[in-house]
Design an enzyme around this catalytic site. Structure first.
Site, PDB file in Angstrom:
ATOM      1  N   ASP A 191      -3.103   4.695 -42.126  1.00 19.30           N
ATOM      2  CA  ASP A 191      -4.054   5.162 -41.121  1.00 19.30           C
ATOM      3  C   ASP A 191      -3.394   5.672 -39.837  1.00 19.30           C
ATOM      4  O   ASP A 191      -3.024   4.888 -38.968  1.00 19.30           O
ATOM      5  CB  ASP A 191      -5.025   4.024 -40.790  1.00 19.30           C
ATOM      6  CG  ASP A 191      -6.197   4.483 -39.950  1.00 19.30           C
ATOM      7  OD1 ASP A 191      -6.404   5.707 -39.834  1.00 19.30           O
ATOM      8  OD2 ASP A 191      -6.906   3.622 -39.405  1.00 19.30           O
ATOM      9  N   ASP A 238      -6.237  12.434 -38.840  1.00 18.92           N
ATOM     10  CA  ASP A 238      -6.525  11.059 -39.231  1.00 18.92           C
ATOM     11  C   ASP A 238      -6.393  10.884 -40.743  1.00 18.92           C
ATOM     12  O   ASP A 238      -7.244  11.346 -41.498  1.00 18.92           O
ATOM     13  CB  ASP A 238      -7.949  10.709 -38.760  1.00 18.92           C
ATOM     14  CG  ASP A 238      -8.278   9.247 -38.957  1.00 18.92           C
ATOM     15  OD1 ASP A 238      -7.438   8.506 -39.501  1.00 18.92           O
ATOM     16  OD2 ASP A 238      -9.383   8.844 -38.558  1.00 18.92           O
TER      17      ASP A 238
END
Ligand code: NAG
Ligand code: NAG
Ligand code: NAG
Length: 391
Positions: free
Chosen positions: A61, A261
């Site tokens: 992440d 992201d």
């Protein structure tokens, strides 16, 4: 006699593993790396933690920073793999509330019995637990194990119903895996959605992980005091075939209007830009979109596979870097049960991404089959079209 020989797992493992200091590992011949596996629209990064080491598969992440894994808990998802048990590791130590690290790494540290506690919120849930120091081991290009001492969250309460064993934050914040190992650069290659999970790809850290060569395009990376949490870049517009659709119809864009992201599947765009883009996409696909399925809400979906023959190429125009995406990269089957092919770009107004008002979120579907490098020294993000299944 045997009773005099003390079994010390810390001693044993320390003599088997080769420990490196950052200065030594950053040679082009030995780049720390970890395996990535696709998992339900996310990508799992394999690291080992503790002594003796236990394998952890955490979500990769770049949109958050803390590294945490599920530890024994009363109320949490019953994951397939055993949870990390700190009692079985001799290198585990909890971080006290007085420790500088506690306040340096956490925006909101809480104290309980003088132990540093974390409580991290995400768009899709929260995770709470104890901040602790531990040895984290990855592999490297030479095949040797490389270990780092990092602070991580041992979670006792979380709301994530997934078999991922936690989240490996790679964001620019001080608590992220990359920040803690002192790596100024890293790169990864994500496998396309739906790839056979037995196929893996790689993430590389430190010197030697640069994305270079023919076909590489780069865009300025914006991480400043005003933009500390994400890897921001500037998205100027997206071309649908030959038609350019600007981010802002006035033509002007603000720097850092989008962040990259790896932990969000979709590519979220502000509603005004999304609406103008979708008009153009529909125009260039001769098939009729699905109109009668309320489950799909406002998403643009088709009952026929969108291929290179019946769908347009999209070119994402980052400042100074054009990234071309084929229909097979931009249309996905969101549910295995249905033969639906949905556009992977969504409006942030229609999802749990709504809090990012006016910002674009460049999610992981659109990062597949690209070798993507982040460089915090040159402040650039680079993209190189790559078949990640062959990495
Ligand atoms: C990594 O490379 C940069 C130049 O790109 C250099 O300045 C730095 O010293 C290198 N770091 C290590 C630890 O070798
Ligand atoms: C987990 O956290 C939630 C939210 O803060 C709280 O309501 C709940 O009581 C906690 N559960 C346990 C077992 O600590
Ligand atoms: C477009 O730019 C104008 C003027 O710079 C600004 O006021 C407006 O908010 C922008 N719109 C979007 C959707 O970013």
């Amino acid at each position: 006699m045997a009773s005099n020989v003390r079994f010390d797992p810390c001693f044993l493992v320390a003599s088997i593993l080769l420990y490196y200091i950052i200065g030594d590992l950053a040679t082009a011949h030995n780049v720390p790396q970890a395996q990535l596996t696709p998992y339900k629209g996310q990508h799992l990064m394999k690291v080992s933690i503790g002594t003796p080491p236990v394998d952890i598969y955490g979500l990769t992440d770049t949109g958050s920073s803390l590294v945490w894994t599920r530890c024994p808990c009363d109320v949490c998802y019953n994951q397939i793999h055993p949870k990390f048990d700190p009692k079985k590791s001799c290198t585990y130590s909890e971080i006290s509330c007085q420790s500088e690290q506690c306040h340096l790494l956490l925006d909101e540290a809480a104290c309980s019995q003088n132990i540093c506690n974390f409580n991290t919120g995400y768009a899709s849930g929260f995770s709470k637990g104890v901040l602790a120091k531990e040895k984290v081991t990855v592999t490297s290009t030479s095949g040797q194990a490389v270990s780092f001492d990092i602070a991580f969250g041992c979670a006792h309460n979380d709301t994530f119903y997934f078999d991922a064993m936690g989240i490996i934050g790679l964001g620019p914040g001080p608590s992220s895996f990359v920040s803690q190992i002192g790596s100024k650069r890293f790169s990864y290659c994500l496998l396309p959605y739906g790839t056979d999970p037995s196929i893996t790809s790689k993430i590389n850290f430190g010197n030697g992980s640069e994305v270079v060569g023919d076909g590489v395009v780069s865009t300025p990376l914006i991480v400043t005091k005003d933009f500390p949490s994400y890897y921001y870049v500037t998205l100027e517009g997206i071309s649908v075939g030959d038609t350019y659709v600007p981010f802002n119809s006035s033509g002007k864009v603000s720097k850092g209007n989008t962040f990259i992201d790896s932990g969000t599947p979709q590519f979220g765009l502000p509603p005004d830009f999304y609406d103008r883009l979708v008009v153009e996409v529909k125009k260039q696909i001769s098939i009729d979109p699905i109109k009668d399925d309320s489950l799909l809400r406002t998403r643009l979906c088709y009952r026929t596979k969108i291929t290179n023959e019946n769908g347009p190429i999209l070119t994402v125009h980052f400042e100074g870097a054009d990234v071309e995406l084929k229909p097979t990269q931009t249309f996905h089957r969101p549910l295995k049960e249905y033969e639906y092919y949905c556009f992977g770009i969504t409006s942030t107004a229609n999802s749990d991404l709504a809090s990012w008002d006016g910002l674009g979120i460049y999610g992981n579907y659109f990062q597949a089959n690209l070798l993507i490098g982040y460089d915090l020294e040159t402040m650039m993000v680079s993209f190189n079209p790559t078949d990640c299944t062959k990495q």
